[in-house]
Design a protein around this motif. Structure first.
Motif, PDB file in Angstrom:
ATOM      1  N   MET A   1       0.839  -1.174   0.000  1.00  0.00           N
ATOM      2  CA  MET A   1       0.000   0.000   0.000  1.00  0.00           C
ATOM      3  C   MET A   1       0.892   1.248   0.000  1.00  0.00           C
ATOM      4  O   MET A   1       1.834   1.351   0.782  1.00  0.00           O
ATOM      5  CB  MET A   1      -0.886  -0.021   1.233  1.00  0.00           C
ATOM      6  N   ALA A   2       0.574   2.186  -0.859  1.00  0.00           N
ATOM      7  CA  ALA A   2       1.366   3.411  -0.970  1.00  0.00           C
ATOM      8  C   ALA A   2       1.200   4.271   0.279  1.00  0.00           C
ATOM      9  O   ALA A   2       0.119   4.331   0.865  1.00  0.00           O
ATOM     10  CB  ALA A   2       0.932   4.188  -2.198  1.00  0.00           C
ATOM     11  N   PRO A   3       2.259   4.948   0.692  1.00  0.00           N
ATOM     12  CA  PRO A   3       2.169   5.812   1.876  1.00  0.00           C
ATOM     13  C   PRO A   3       1.313   7.045   1.609  1.00  0.00           C
ATOM     14  O   PRO A   3       1.224   7.520   0.474  1.00  0.00           O
ATOM     15  CB  PRO A   3       3.619   6.207   2.138  1.00  0.00           C
ATOM     16  N   GLU A   4       0.677   7.554   2.668  1.00  0.00           N
ATOM     17  CA  GLU A   4      -0.077   8.794   2.598  1.00  0.00           C
ATOM     18  C   GLU A   4       0.796   9.895   3.184  1.00  0.00           C
ATOM     19  O   GLU A   4       1.120   9.875   4.365  1.00  0.00           O
ATOM     20  CB  GLU A   4      -1.369   8.689   3.397  1.00  0.00           C
TER      21      GLU A   4
ATOM     22  N   LEU B   1      13.523   8.558   4.061  1.00  0.00           N
ATOM     23  CA  LEU B   1      13.034   9.662   3.250  1.00  0.00           C
ATOM     24  C   LEU B   1      14.208  10.375   2.600  1.00  0.00           C
ATOM     25  O   LEU B   1      15.197  10.681   3.274  1.00  0.00           O
ATOM     26  CB  LEU B   1      12.271  10.666   4.132  1.00  0.00           C
ATOM     27  N   SER B   2      14.100  10.632   1.300  1.00  0.00           N
ATOM     28  CA  SER B   2      15.086  11.446   0.593  1.00  0.00           C
ATOM     29  C   SER B   2      14.360  12.498  -0.223  1.00  0.00           C
ATOM     30  O   SER B   2      13.340  12.212  -0.847  1.00  0.00           O
ATOM     31  CB  SER B   2      15.954  10.599  -0.342  1.00  0.00           C
ATOM     32  N   ILE B   3      14.895  13.714  -0.212  1.00  0.00           N
ATOM     33  CA  ILE B   3      14.415  14.801  -1.060  1.00  0.00           C
ATOM     34  C   ILE B   3      15.507  15.040  -2.089  1.00  0.00           C
ATOM     35  O   ILE B   3      16.673  15.268  -1.731  1.00  0.00           O
ATOM     36  CB  ILE B   3      14.135  16.078  -0.241  1.00  0.00           C
ATOM     37  N   VAL B   4      15.138  14.970  -3.365  1.00  0.00           N
ATOM     38  CA  VAL B   4      16.110  15.018  -4.459  1.00  0.00           C
ATOM     39  C   VAL B   4      15.798  16.210  -5.358  1.00  0.00           C
ATOM     40  O   VAL B   4      14.643  16.411  -5.744  1.00  0.00           O
ATOM     41  CB  VAL B   4      16.058  13.702  -5.267  1.00  0.00           C
ATOM     42  N   ASP B   5      16.830  16.987  -5.707  1.00  0.00           N
ATOM     43  CA  ASP B   5      16.611  18.152  -6.560  1.00  0.00           C
ATOM     44  C   ASP B   5      16.581  17.743  -8.037  1.00  0.00           C
ATOM     45  O   ASP B   5      16.772  16.569  -8.379  1.00  0.00           O
ATOM     46  CB  ASP B   5      17.635  19.253  -6.279  1.00  0.00           C
ATOM     47  N   GLU B   6      16.378  18.729  -8.922  1.00  0.00           N
ATOM     48  CA  GLU B   6      16.245  18.468 -10.358  1.00  0.00           C
ATOM     49  C   GLU B   6      17.516  17.900 -10.978  1.00  0.00           C
ATOM     50  O   GLU B   6      17.473  17.266 -12.021  1.00  0.00           O
ATOM     51  CB  GLU B   6      15.835  19.747 -11.076  1.00  0.00           C
ATOM     52  N   SER B   7      18.671  18.110 -10.336  1.00  0.00           N
ATOM     53  CA  SER B   7      19.940  17.580 -10.833  1.00  0.00           C
ATOM     54  C   SER B   7      20.175  16.138 -10.403  1.00  0.00           C
ATOM     55  O   SER B   7      21.176  15.532 -10.777  1.00  0.00           O
ATOM     56  CB  SER B   7      21.100  18.445 -10.329  1.00  0.00           C
ATOM     57  N   GLY B   8      19.278  15.606  -9.574  1.00  0.00           N
ATOM     58  CA  GLY B   8      19.436  14.245  -9.074  1.00  0.00           C
ATOM     59  C   GLY B   8      20.231  14.154  -7.795  1.00  0.00           C
ATOM     60  O   GLY B   8      20.551  13.059  -7.332  1.00  0.00           O
TER      61      GLY B   8
ATOM     62  N   GLU C   1      11.360  10.607  -2.186  1.00  0.00           N
ATOM     63  CA  GLU C   1      11.543   9.161  -2.242  1.00  0.00           C
ATOM     64  C   GLU C   1      11.365   8.590  -0.846  1.00  0.00           C
ATOM     65  O   GLU C   1      11.985   9.063   0.104  1.00  0.00           O
ATOM     66  CB  GLU C   1      12.934   8.808  -2.771  1.00  0.00           C
ATOM     67  N   LEU C   2      10.508   7.597  -0.739  1.00  0.00           N
ATOM     68  CA  LEU C   2      10.305   6.868   0.518  1.00  0.00           C
ATOM     69  C   LEU C   2      10.665   5.413   0.255  1.00  0.00           C
ATOM     70  O   LEU C   2      10.082   4.767  -0.616  1.00  0.00           O
ATOM     71  CB  LEU C   2       8.860   6.983   0.986  1.00  0.00           C
ATOM     72  N   VAL C   3      11.647   4.916   0.997  1.00  0.00           N
ATOM     73  CA  VAL C   3      12.101   3.539   0.830  1.00  0.00           C
ATOM     74  C   VAL C   3      11.699   2.732   2.053  1.00  0.00           C
ATOM     75  O   VAL C   3      11.931   3.150   3.194  1.00  0.00           O
ATOM     76  CB  VAL C   3      13.640   3.474   0.645  1.00  0.00           C
ATOM     77  N   MET C   4      11.069   1.586   1.790  1.00  0.00           N
ATOM     78  CA  MET C   4      10.678   0.647   2.840  1.00  0.00           C
ATOM     79  C   MET C   4      11.126  -0.738   2.370  1.00  0.00           C
ATOM     80  O   MET C   4      10.522  -1.300   1.446  1.00  0.00           O
ATOM     81  CB  MET C   4       9.165   0.670   3.058  1.00  0.00           C
ATOM     82  N   GLY C   5      12.222  -1.224   2.928  1.00  0.00           N
ATOM     83  CA  GLY C   5      12.745  -2.518   2.491  1.00  0.00           C
ATOM     84  C   GLY C   5      13.122  -2.466   1.024  1.00  0.00           C
ATOM     85  O   GLY C   5      13.917  -1.630   0.607  1.00  0.00           O
ATOM     86  N   ASN C   6      12.523  -3.325   0.212  1.00  0.00           N
ATOM     87  CA  ASN C   6      12.789  -3.357  -1.223  1.00  0.00           C
ATOM     88  C   ASN C   6      11.853  -2.457  -2.019  1.00  0.00           C
ATOM     89  O   ASN C   6      11.926  -2.438  -3.242  1.00  0.00           O
ATOM     90  CB  ASN C   6      12.684  -4.787  -1.754  1.00  0.00           C
TER      91      ASN C   6
ATOM     92  N   PHE D   1       2.524  12.542   7.777  1.00  0.00           N
ATOM     93  CA  PHE D   1       2.334  11.132   7.452  1.00  0.00           C
ATOM     94  C   PHE D   1       1.083  10.610   8.144  1.00  0.00           C
ATOM     95  O   PHE D   1       0.718  11.089   9.222  1.00  0.00           O
ATOM     96  CB  PHE D   1       3.547  10.307   7.920  1.00  0.00           C
ATOM     97  N   ALA D   2       0.441   9.604   7.538  1.00  0.00           N
ATOM     98  CA  ALA D   2      -0.709   8.964   8.169  1.00  0.00           C
ATOM     99  C   ALA D   2      -0.291   8.439   9.536  1.00  0.00           C
ATOM    100  O   ALA D   2       0.878   8.104   9.756  1.00  0.00           O
ATOM    101  CB  ALA D   2      -1.224   7.829   7.287  1.00  0.00           C
ATOM    102  N   GLU D   3      -1.236   8.356  10.456  1.00  0.00           N
ATOM    103  CA  GLU D   3      -0.908   7.932  11.823  1.00  0.00           C
ATOM    104  C   GLU D   3      -0.331   6.527  11.895  1.00  0.00           C
ATOM    105  O   GLU D   3       0.488   6.240  12.743  1.00  0.00           O
ATOM    106  CB  GLU D   3      -2.137   8.055  12.709  1.00  0.00           C
ATOM    107  N   SER D   4      -0.754   5.656  11.022  1.00  0.00           N
ATOM    108  CA  SER D   4      -0.276   4.277  11.048  1.00  0.00           C
ATOM    109  C   SER D   4       0.497   4.006   9.758  1.00  0.00           C
ATOM    110  O   SER D   4      -0.090   3.982   8.671  1.00  0.00           O
ATOM    111  CB  SER D   4      -1.459   3.317  11.175  1.00  0.00           C
ATOM    112  N   HIS D   5       1.811   3.835   9.881  1.00  0.00           N
ATOM    113  CA  HIS D   5       2.639   3.564   8.709  1.00  0.00           C
ATOM    114  C   HIS D   5       3.908   2.843   9.152  1.00  0.00           C
ATOM    115  O   HIS D   5       4.314   2.943  10.307  1.00  0.00           O
ATOM    116  CB  HIS D   5       2.990   4.869   7.973  1.00  0.00           C
ATOM    117  N   PRO D   6       4.542   2.146   8.227  1.00  0.00           N
ATOM    118  CA  PRO D   6       5.829   1.521   8.558  1.00  0.00           C
ATOM    119  C   PRO D   6       6.942   2.571   8.570  1.00  0.00           C
ATOM    120  O   PRO D   6       6.724   3.722   8.188  1.00  0.00           O
ATOM    121  CB  PRO D   6       6.032   0.527   7.408  1.00  0.00           C
ATOM    122  N   ALA D   7       8.114   2.167   8.984  1.00  0.00           N
ATOM    123  CA  ALA D   7       9.275   3.065   8.956  1.00  0.00           C
ATOM    124  C   ALA D   7       9.757   3.206   7.513  1.00  0.00           C
ATOM    125  O   ALA D   7       9.672   2.266   6.719  1.00  0.00           O
ATOM    126  CB  ALA D   7      10.389   2.509   9.830  1.00  0.00           C
TER     127      ALA D   7
END
Length: 72
Positions: A1-4, A23-30, A58-63, A14-20
Motif C-alpha cells: 500500500m502506498a504511503p499517505e 526519506l530522501s528529497i532530491v533536486d532536479e539535478s538528481g 523518495e520513501l524507501v521501505m525494504g525493497n 504522514f498517516a498515523e499508522s505507517h511503517p518506517a
C-alpha cells in the motif's frame, strides 16, 4: 500500500499508522538535498527552510521505493 504523505509549507505529514521509511528529497539535478529515517510513530517532519521549489520525494521501505513530486 502506498504511503499517505501531505505537505504544508515545509512540513511533511504522514498517516498515523505507517511503517518506517527512509526519506530522501532530491533536486532536479538528481542530488539528494535532504535525507532522514522516518520512524513508524512519526506523523510529521519539518524539512529545511532553505529548500524552495520542485523536488522529488523518495520513501524507501525494504525493497519498495515510492516516489513523487513535491513543491515547497
Amino acid at each position: 500500500m502506498a504511503p499517505e504523505v501531505y505537505i504544508d509549507e515545509n512540513v511533511l505529514y504522514f498517516a498515523e499508522s505507517h511503517p518506517a521509511y527512509t526519506l530522501s528529497i532530491v533536486d532536479e539535478s538528481g542530488d539528494t538535498v535532504f535525507s532522514t529515517t522516518i520512524g513508524s510513530e512519526t506523523t510529521e517532519i519539518a524539512l529545511p527552510t532553505t529548500l524552495s521549489g520542485e523536488y522529488s520525494i523518495e520513501l524507501v521501505m525494504g525493497n519498495w521505493l515510492f516516489t513523487g513530486t513535491i513543491y515547497i
